[in-house]
Scaffold this motif. Structure first.
Motif, PDB file in Angstrom:
ATOM      1  N   ILE A 130     -10.949 -10.131 -34.142  1.00 59.13           N
ATOM      2  CA  ILE A 130      -9.639 -10.557 -33.644  1.00 59.13           C
ATOM      3  C   ILE A 130      -8.830 -11.176 -34.782  1.00 59.13           C
ATOM      4  O   ILE A 130      -7.663 -10.839 -34.985  1.00 59.13           O
ATOM      5  N   ALA A 131      -9.454 -12.067 -35.548  1.00 61.30           N
ATOM      6  CA  ALA A 131      -8.764 -12.711 -36.667  1.00 61.30           C
ATOM      7  C   ALA A 131      -8.318 -11.675 -37.692  1.00 61.30           C
ATOM      8  O   ALA A 131      -7.176 -11.725 -38.184  1.00 61.30           O
ATOM      9  N   ASN A 136      -3.448  -8.209 -40.012  1.00 53.06           N
ATOM     10  CA  ASN A 136      -2.822  -6.937 -40.367  1.00 53.06           C
ATOM     11  C   ASN A 136      -1.346  -7.009 -39.959  1.00 53.06           C
ATOM     12  O   ASN A 136      -1.030  -7.116 -38.772  1.00 53.06           O
ATOM     13  N   PRO A 137      -0.413  -6.950 -40.918  1.00 51.87           N
ATOM     14  CA  PRO A 137       1.004  -7.127 -40.577  1.00 51.87           C
ATOM     15  C   PRO A 137       1.553  -6.089 -39.591  1.00 51.87           C
ATOM     16  O   PRO A 137       2.361  -6.427 -38.724  1.00 51.87           O
ATOM     17  N   ASN A 138       1.114  -4.848 -39.703  1.00 55.81           N
ATOM     18  CA  ASN A 138       1.606  -3.813 -38.778  1.00 55.81           C
ATOM     19  C   ASN A 138       1.099  -4.044 -37.364  1.00 55.81           C
ATOM     20  O   ASN A 138       1.850  -3.902 -36.395  1.00 55.81           O
ATOM     21  N   LEU A 139      -0.163  -4.409 -37.253  1.00 54.19           N
ATOM     22  CA  LEU A 139      -0.745  -4.676 -35.934  1.00 54.19           C
ATOM     23  C   LEU A 139      -0.135  -5.936 -35.336  1.00 54.19           C
ATOM     24  O   LEU A 139       0.192  -5.973 -34.145  1.00 54.19           O
ATOM     25  N   ASP A 144       3.464  -8.610 -31.437  1.00 52.50           N
ATOM     26  CA  ASP A 144       4.655  -9.432 -31.215  1.00 52.50           C
ATOM     27  C   ASP A 144       5.721  -8.678 -30.414  1.00 52.50           C
ATOM     28  O   ASP A 144       6.381  -9.252 -29.557  1.00 52.50           O
ATOM     29  N   GLU A 145       5.872  -7.390 -30.681  1.00 53.47           N
ATOM     30  CA  GLU A 145       6.844  -6.582 -29.932  1.00 53.47           C
ATOM     31  C   GLU A 145       6.437  -6.471 -28.466  1.00 53.47           C
ATOM     32  O   GLU A 145       7.277  -6.505 -27.575  1.00 53.47           O
ATOM     33  N   CYS A 146       5.148  -6.342 -28.203  1.00 49.31           N
ATOM     34  CA  CYS A 146       4.670  -6.242 -26.815  1.00 49.31           C
ATOM     35  C   CYS A 146       4.850  -7.551 -26.066  1.00 49.31           C
ATOM     36  O   CYS A 146       5.000  -7.554 -24.843  1.00 49.31           O
ATOM     37  N   LEU A 147       4.837  -8.651 -26.790  1.00 46.43           N
ATOM     38  CA  LEU A 147       4.964  -9.963 -26.166  1.00 46.43           C
ATOM     39  C   LEU A 147       6.405 -10.446 -26.069  1.00 46.43           C
ATOM     40  O   LEU A 147       6.681 -11.444 -25.432  1.00 46.43           O
ATOM     41  N   SER A 148       7.311  -9.721 -26.677  1.00 48.40           N
ATOM     42  CA  SER A 148       8.713 -10.088 -26.638  1.00 48.40           C
ATOM     43  C   SER A 148       9.279  -9.781 -25.269  1.00 48.40           C
ATOM     44  O   SER A 148       9.439  -8.625 -24.890  1.00 48.40           O
TER      45      SER A 148
END
Length: 152
Positions: A130-131, A136-139, A144-148
């Motif tokens: 998980i860490a 990984n910046p792309n992941l 972040d997009e899914c949580l927006s």
């Protein structure tokens, strides 16, 4: 039809109306009802919430405030969903932001719902994996997009 998606034509269900469940919060040490959280997470491949795609439901979330434990079981839309680990990562990040740090979060795919069920479950509950995934910046951007919430 969108090219390149695992499930190009998912079944979309209407969102449920939310009713404040004050009895839960009155008896709970947590400030957030997890049932109010899952409808805000967007699917990584589609502009719909996990609730709308029936990936999550109220019955798939269990919170035990006495033990400080949250168990989420989700059902990918198809057996070979390549985004199952991303969905699990989104759930974990969202709940980590909403609950105190002493809560233990277990996330699993529903039994029989994914071709690589054991492997996915192992990845979703391994702290080191998980860490590494969140580094990984792309992941991390995808999560972040899914949580927006403005995306839904």
């Amino acid at each position: 039809m969108t090219v390149g998606l695992c499930n190009a034509n998912p079944i979309v269900h209407p969102r449920k109306q939310r009713v404040a469940r004050t009895e839960h919060l009155a008896h709970s040490s947590s400030a957030v009802d997890p049932l109010d959280v899952y409808g805000d997470i967007r699917d990584p491949e589609h502009p719909y919430s996990l609730e709308q795609l029936s990936v999550l439901s109220e019955d798939s979330i269990t919170v035990d405030d006495n033990l400080g434990r949250i168990l989420i079981t989700f059902t990918p839309t198809i057996q070979h969903c390549s985004m199952a680990t991303v969905i699990g990562l989104c759930l974990r990040v969202k709940l980590k932001h909403c609950f105190p740090p002493h809560y233990k979060i277990d996330i699993k795919v529903s039994p029989g719902s994914h071709a690589n069920e054991e492997s996915v479950n192992k990845q979703l509950n391994d702290k080191e994996r998980i860490a590494a995934a969140l580094e990984n910046p792309n992941l991390r951007q995808l999560v972040d997009e899914c949580l927006s919430s403005n995306e839904i």
